[in-house]
Design a protein around this motif. Structure first.
Motif, PDB file in Angstrom:
ATOM      1  N   PRO A  84     -30.443  31.421 -15.792  1.00 11.35           N
ATOM      2  CA  PRO A  84     -31.235  31.611 -14.570  1.00 11.35           C
ATOM      3  C   PRO A  84     -30.504  31.052 -13.348  1.00 11.35           C
ATOM      4  N   PRO A  85     -30.963  31.424 -12.133  1.00 13.57           N
ATOM      5  CA  PRO A  85     -30.314  30.942 -10.914  1.00 13.57           C
ATOM      6  C   PRO A  85     -30.356  29.423 -10.802  1.00 13.57           C
ATOM      7  N   ILE A  86     -29.316  28.871 -10.187  1.00  8.92           N
ATOM      8  CA  ILE A  86     -29.272  27.439  -9.911  1.00  8.92           C
ATOM      9  C   ILE A  86     -29.928  27.201  -8.558  1.00  8.92           C
ATOM     10  N   HIS A  87     -31.023  26.445  -8.547  1.00  9.60           N
ATOM     11  CA  HIS A  87     -31.841  26.306  -7.355  1.00  9.60           C
ATOM     12  C   HIS A  87     -31.547  25.007  -6.594  1.00  9.60           C
ATOM     13  N   SER A  88     -32.078  24.996  -5.374  1.00 10.17           N
ATOM     14  CA  SER A  88     -32.287  23.782  -4.587  1.00 10.17           C
ATOM     15  C   SER A  88     -31.022  23.057  -4.144  1.00 10.17           C
TER      16      SER A  88
END
Length: 695
Positions: free
Chosen positions: A370-374
Motif C-alpha cells: 500500500p502507499p506510504i503515507h504522511s
C-alpha cells in the motif's frame, strides 16, 4: 447557432523575441492584458462585459477613441504594414502545409499594394474558408509587409509607402517592436542594479531574498509546468509534485488499460505528466486571444521544447499525443537542469496550515502498495495546479475551510461519424482533397452551437436558458476512456498529429447549473461533483461494467428506442453495448440534446445519420467549482501562500489557457516571495477577471 469551417490561421514564423517566454521574462512589462471576452463565458456572480447596443454611451465613446488612435500612424516608414483578407482559390494554392508566399498570393497582394518583391512579405495568417455561401472555397491570408526589407530592395517605393493609409479590417500599420533580452539577461541586469542601488529602490524590478524561497507546485499539467518554469527561472527552490507518472511510464499504464483493462488509479488518461491534455487531442486553440503576447509566449516556449514551428502560424494549432510525449520529456529535462526537484508518484493528501497561512503539504508515495503515507514537506508557498478530476483535492480544501464556489459546466454524449462523411458535409466535392490528413485541405471539423430558451409556460428545458454545443471536436480521432475509478465511466476524444483515423468524434454537451444538481438532490459546494459522479455511475451500469461504453445511434436517441445489435463500428477499443442513452439524463436535459441535434442537422445536412453513434457519458468538460483567489496576488482568499491556478481551480479550460494562467501565477508568486518587486499589473497587464472563466 454557428458553424466554423475547418481552418488554419497563421501567425508569423519570423522570429519575434518579444513573444518568446524567456524574452517576456526578461521584460515582463511587455505582457499585455491577456484575457479578452469571447463567446463562451461561465459567470460566477458577476456581470459579463456589455457589448453592442448594450454598451453605455461613455463606453462607446471610449471605443471610438481607441479605434481612432489605432488608425493614426506616427511613422509609416518603420515597422510593418499588415494586409488582410487576401483570398487564393484552392486550385491555385500550394495547400494547407505551405506557409510561404506563393505566386498566387503575390497576385492578390498586387491588387492591394502594387507588385512588390516576395521577400518583403511574411504570412501571418492562413485560413481555409469552405463556407457554402462562397462560390469557390479559398485559402484566406493575412501577410506582413516589412518596410525596411521593401525599401532596401526597392528604394524607389518611398512614395508608395508615404501614400499607404490604414483601412479597417484590410490594412493596418504595426510599429516596429523593440527587441528585448532573455531571462538570464534580466537576472544579470537586476543583480548589477542591486549592487549599485539602495535596497528597496523602487526602480529595481528584482530583489535578492535572504534565502531561496521554497515553492511546491502540485500538478504537472500546463498550469503547473509553466508556473514551475517561471519560478525556477527566477531563482526559487521549486519542487514539482505529480501524483501520476512521467509520460514514458504513463504510456505503458494506459496501454495496460486499453489492452488488459487494468486501471491505475493514479496513472491514467487523467493523471500523470502533462495532465489530461496529453492523451487527448493536443489542441492549442484558445478563446483568450491567440495573438496576445502571453499566448504567443506559451506557443513559442512549446516550440523551444520541440513542438513544430507551424503551431505559431496555425489558427487551430494542434499537436496530437504523439508529439506531446517527446515535448514533455524535453520540458522535464529543462526543469531538472534548472534545479527543480520533480516527485512523480507522489500524491498530496493534506495541507500543513498554521492560522491562515500555508506551511507545506503532507504527501503519500503512491508507487508503493500500500502507499506510504504522511510525509510532511515544508514550503513557503504552494501552487495548486491540479486538474478537474482531482476530486479528493476539493474535499481536502473544504476541510481547511477554503471556499469553493459551484459553477456551471456542461455534460452530454460523444458522437462519432465516419470522417469521410464529415469531409463530404463540409467540403462537398473537395472532400477527396483531404487524403487522410496528407492532402491539400485540412481534415474537416465542425463547431456547432444552439441556444435554448426556456422562457414560457410550455418550456421543457427546466431553465430560463441553456446552451448546447460541440466540444473538443477530434477530426480523424478516436473515443477514449477517462475514468479514474472502475465504478464510474466517462469518456473523451483524442487524435494523433496527422488526424488520419477514419472516424470523427465530438462531445455534444448541454450546460448545467445548481438547479440541475438540486433536481437530483445534490447541494453544497461539491454538488456539481456529485452530479458528475451520479451520471458516470449510471453510464457504468448501462455498459455492464468492465469499462464497456453504452452507445445508441443518433436516430434511435431521437426516437427514444433501443438500438439493435447491428451497431455502426466504433473507435472505442474497450467495447460498446447498445443502451438507452435517452434514459441516462434527467428528461429536460435529454430533451435539450434532442432538440439541438435536430437543429444541428439544419446546419450540417447529414449529421443525423444511421452511421452516427452516440457514446456515454461526457461529464468533465470543465471544473464544476472555482477556488476563489485574489485577482492581483493570485493567492487564495482563505489561505495565504496558496495559489489555485489552471483548470482544476476553475480559471482555465484547455492547454493554452491553463498554461497562460500558470505563467501569470508564477510571476505573481515571484513578486509575493520577493523575487521581483515591480507591481504585478505593470509586469503582466491586467489579470483575468476572476468572476468569469473564459475558455
Amino acid at each position: 447557432m454557428s458553424i466554423s469551417s475547418s481552418s488554419l490561421s497563421l501567425h508569423s514564423l519570423t522570429p519575434n523575441p518579444k513573444s518568446n517566454l524567456f524574452s517576456l521574462l526578461s521584460n515582463p512589462s511587455s505582457l499585455p492584458t491577456s484575457y479578452s471576452p469571447k463567446r463562451l463565458e461561465i459567470r460566477c456572480a458577476k456581470r459579463s462585459q456589455r457589448t453592442g447596443k448594450f454598451r453605455y454611451p461613455s463606453e462607446k465613446k471610449k471605443l471610438k477613441q481607441i479605434h481612432k488612435q489605432k488608425m493614426e500612424v506616427k511613422d509609416k516608414f518603420e515597422g510593418f504594414w499588415r494586409l488582410s483578407k487576401l483570398g487564393v482559390e484552392v486550385d491555385k494554392d500550394p495547400g494547407k502545409d505551405f506557409l510561404g508566399v506563393s505566386h498566387a498570393l503575390l497576385e492578390q497582394i498586387a491588387k492591394v499594394a502594387s507588385l512588390l518583391p516576395a521577400e518583403a512579405f511574411t504570412v501571418v495568417r492562413k485560413s481555409f474558408d469552405a463556407r457554402k455561401l462562397l462560390k469557390t472555397p479559398k485559402f484566406v491570408y493575412t501577410v506582413d509587409m516589412n518596410v525596411e526589407k521593401l525599401l532596401s530592395s526597392e528604394p524607389r517605393l518611398w512614395d508608395f509607402i508615404s501614400e499607404m493609409e490604414p483601412k479597417v479590417g484590410l490594412v493596418e500599420h504595426i510599429p516596429q517592436e523593440k527587441a528585448v533580452g532573455d531571462l538570464f539577461s534580466l537576472l544579470n541586469d537586476c543583480k548589477k542594479d542591486l549592487e549599485g542601488t539602495v535596497a528597496g529602490d523602487a526602480d529595481s524590478h528584482c530583489n535578492i531574498p535572504s534565502h531561496k524561497p521554497k515553492v511546491a507546485v502540485v500538478g504537472s499539467g500546463p498550469a503547473g509546468l509553466f508556473a514551475t518554469l517561471v519560478l525556477g527561472e527566477l531563482g526559487a527552490d521549486v519542487t514539482l509534485i505529480e501524483r501520476g507518472q512521467p509520460v514514458e511510464q504513463r504510456g505503458r499504464d494506459i496501454g495496460a488499460l486499453v489492452v488488459r483493462r487494468i486501471i491505475q488509479s493514479e496513472s491514467n488518461f487523467c493523471f500523470g505528466e502533462g495532465g489530461a491534455g496529453t492523451w487527448s487531442d493536443g489542441k492549442l486553440v484558445t478563446r483568450i486571444g491567440k495573438n496576445s503576447d502571453s499566448v504567443q509566449a506559451v506557443l513559442r516556449t512549446l516550440v523551444h521544447f520541440g513542438a513544430p514551428r507551424s503551431i505559431l502560424v496555425d489558427g487551430k494549432p494542434h499537436l496530437g499525443t504523439d508529439r506531446l510525449v517527446p515535448l514533455l520529456r524535453s520540458f522535464r529535462q529543462h526543469l531538472q537542469a534548472l534545479g527543480v526537484t520533480i516527485k512523480f508518484g507522489t500524491r498530496v493528501d493534506d495541507l500543513l496550515v498554521e492560522g491562515a497561512t500555508i506551511k507545506g503539504v503532507k504527501v503519500s508515495d503512491v508507487t508503493k502498495n500500500p502507499p506510504i503515507h504522511s510525509q510532511e514537506l515544508s514550503y513557503d508557498a504552494v501552487v495548486l495546479a491540479v486538474g478537474h478530476s482531482a476530486r479528493d483535492v476539493y474535499q481536502m480544501l473544504l476541510s481547511h475551510n477554503v471556499g469553493l464556489v459551484p459553477k456551471d459546466f456542461a455534460i452530454g454524449l460523444r458522437v462519432e461519424h465516419p470522417q469521410q462523411l464529415i469531409n463530404s458535409i463540409q467540403y462537398a466535392a473537395l472532400a477527396a482533397e483531404v487524403q487522410g490528413g496528407r492532402g491539400k485541405v485540412p481534415v474537416a471539423d465542425y463547431k456547432i452551437a444552439n441556444y435554448l430558451s426556456g422562457e414560457g409556460a410550455e418550456s421543457s428545458y427546466s431553465s430560463a436558458s441553456r446552451g448546447c454545443y460541440s466540444f473538443c471536436m477530434c477530426p480523424g480521432g478516436q473515443v477514449v476512456l477517462t475514468s479514474t475509478n472502475p465504478s464510474e465511466l466517462c469518456i473523451n476524444g483524442m487524435s494523433f498529429s496527422r488526424r488520419s483515423s477514419k472516424w470523427a468524434n465530438s462531445a455534444l454537451v448541454v450546460t448545467v447549473s445548481s438547479k440541475d444538481f438540486e433536481s437530483l438532490n445534490f447541494h453544497g459546494a461539491l454538488a456539481g461533483v456529485d452530479f458528475q459522479r451520479e451520471l458516470e455511475q449510471r453510464a457504468a451500469v448501462m455498459g455492464g461494467g468492465n469499462f464497456v461504453v453504452p452507445v445508441q445511434t443518433v436516430t434511435d436517441f431521437l426516437e427514444e428506442r433501443t438500438s439493435g445489435m447491428c451497431l455502426p463500428q466504433s473507435s472505442y477499443r474497450l467495447g460498446v453495448k447498445a443502451s438507452n442513452l435517452h434514459e441516462l439524463f434527467p428528461a429536460h436535459l435529454t430533451k435539450a440534446l434532442q432538440d439541438s441535434i435536430l437543429m444541428f442537422e439544419k446546419e450540417l445536412p447529414g449529421f443525423i445519420s444511421k452511421e452516427a453513434l452516440l457514446h456515454g457519458v461526457e461529464t468533465r468538460t470543465s471544473s464544476p467549482v472555482q477556488i476563489p483567489r485574489n485577482s492581483t496576488t493570485f493567492e487564495s482568499t482563505n489561505l495565504n501562500g496558496l495559489y489555485p491556478v489552471g483548470e482544476g481551480a476553475g480559471f482555465a479550460g484547455g492547454i493554452v489557457s491553463a498554461a497562460v494562467d500558470g505563467l501569470y501565477a508564477g510571476f505573481a508568486a515571484a513578486k509575493n516571495l520577493g523575487l521581483i518587486t515591480a507591481d504585478i499589473e505593470s509586469l503582466l497587464g491586467k489579470a483575468q477577471n476572476s468572476g468569469i472563466a473564459k475558455y
